[in-house]
Write a protein that holds these residues in place. Structure first.
Motif, PDB file in Angstrom:
ATOM      1  N   ARG A  88      74.986 114.974  -0.880  1.00 22.30           N
ATOM      2  CA  ARG A  88      74.320 114.741  -2.170  1.00 22.30           C
ATOM      3  C   ARG A  88      75.274 115.012  -3.328  1.00 22.30           C
ATOM      4  O   ARG A  88      75.356 114.242  -4.271  1.00 22.30           O
ATOM      5  CB  ARG A  88      73.090 115.627  -2.278  1.00 22.30           C
ATOM      6  N   ARG A  89      76.043 116.104  -3.234  1.00 21.53           N
ATOM      7  CA  ARG A  89      77.008 116.418  -4.300  1.00 21.53           C
ATOM      8  C   ARG A  89      78.095 115.337  -4.401  1.00 21.53           C
ATOM      9  O   ARG A  89      78.462 114.922  -5.497  1.00 21.53           O
ATOM     10  CB  ARG A  89      77.637 117.786  -4.053  1.00 21.53           C
ATOM     11  N   GLU A 116      76.541 112.226  -6.046  1.00 22.90           N
ATOM     12  CA  GLU A 116      76.313 112.435  -7.481  1.00 22.90           C
ATOM     13  C   GLU A 116      77.625 112.351  -8.258  1.00 22.90           C
ATOM     14  O   GLU A 116      77.676 111.742  -9.325  1.00 22.90           O
ATOM     15  CB  GLU A 116      75.638 113.781  -7.725  1.00 22.90           C
ATOM     16  N   HIS A 117      78.664 112.957  -7.714  1.00 26.13           N
ATOM     17  CA  HIS A 117      79.977 112.911  -8.367  1.00 26.13           C
ATOM     18  C   HIS A 117      80.494 111.468  -8.431  1.00 26.13           C
ATOM     19  O   HIS A 117      81.010 111.030  -9.466  1.00 26.13           O
ATOM     20  CB  HIS A 117      80.966 113.808  -7.619  1.00 26.13           C
ATOM     21  N   LEU A 173      78.735 108.730  -8.454  1.00 22.47           N
ATOM     22  CA  LEU A 173      77.910 107.942  -9.376  1.00 22.47           C
ATOM     23  C   LEU A 173      78.378 108.076 -10.822  1.00 22.47           C
ATOM     24  O   LEU A 173      78.231 107.148 -11.608  1.00 22.47           O
ATOM     25  CB  LEU A 173      76.444 108.365  -9.282  1.00 22.47           C
ATOM     26  N   ARG A 174      78.948 109.211 -11.170  1.00 20.66           N
ATOM     27  CA  ARG A 174      79.402 109.425 -12.549  1.00 20.66           C
ATOM     28  C   ARG A 174      80.619 108.581 -12.907  1.00 20.66           C
ATOM     29  O   ARG A 174      80.852 108.301 -14.077  1.00 20.66           O
ATOM     30  CB  ARG A 174      79.732 110.900 -12.768  1.00 20.66           C
ATOM     31  N   LEU A 211      73.489 104.927  -5.414  1.00 20.54           N
ATOM     32  CA  LEU A 211      72.193 105.389  -5.898  1.00 20.54           C
ATOM     33  C   LEU A 211      71.173 105.430  -4.767  1.00 20.54           C
ATOM     34  O   LEU A 211      70.445 106.411  -4.608  1.00 20.54           O
ATOM     35  CB  LEU A 211      71.695 104.484  -7.030  1.00 20.54           C
ATOM     36  N   ARG A 229      71.976 108.278  -2.418  1.00 23.17           N
ATOM     37  CA  ARG A 229      71.698 109.555  -3.079  1.00 23.17           C
ATOM     38  C   ARG A 229      70.198 109.828  -3.167  1.00 23.17           C
ATOM     39  O   ARG A 229      69.749 110.949  -2.982  1.00 23.17           O
ATOM     40  CB  ARG A 229      72.290 109.603  -4.480  1.00 23.17           C
ATOM     41  N   GLU A 249      68.073 112.997  -1.726  1.00 19.44           N
ATOM     42  CA  GLU A 249      67.162 113.818  -2.533  1.00 19.44           C
ATOM     43  C   GLU A 249      65.774 113.911  -1.923  1.00 19.44           C
ATOM     44  O   GLU A 249      64.924 114.627  -2.437  1.00 19.44           O
ATOM     45  CB  GLU A 249      67.036 113.231  -3.943  1.00 19.44           C
TER      46      GLU A 249
END
Length: 99
Positions: free
Chosen positions: A17-18, A21-22, A24-25, A37, A40, A44
């Motif tokens: 997950r981390r 998320e990283h 996606l930025r 997405l 992820r 979640e």
């Protein structure tokens, strides 16, 4: 309707997950973003149907990209493979061949 499987049942961890998320930025490609997405959202705890809807993918596509991610455990696994595409010109096209 069957209850959604948990991230752990799907094989996803908090570290996954981390990573997602990283990624996606900083992603710039829209297709890569949608795939990141979707995976992820699964990490979640969202269901595959909801992840598919929110990422504008089909359910089978969500499962496909989840499998691809789990095989390599890297966000780069969700990128498009390089393709040749259309040739820039027809190298053997001559006036004779056109006639």
């Amino acid at each position: 309707m069957r209850p959604a499987r948990s991230p752990a049942e799907l094989g996803l961890t908090a570290e996954d997950r981390r990573k997602l998320e990283h990624a996606l930025r900083s992603v710039r490609d829209a297709r890569h973003f949608r795939r990141l997405l979707a995976v992820r959202l699964l990490a979640e705890g969202k269901g595959p149907g909801e992840a598919a809807h929110l990422a504008a993918l089909s359910r089978p596509a969500v499962y496909f990209w989840l499998e691809r991610y789990l095989a390599q455990r890297t966000p780069e696994a969700l990128r498009d493979a390089p393709r040749q595409g259309r040739p820039r010109k027809a190298p053997r096209l001559t006036a004779e061949r056109l006639r």
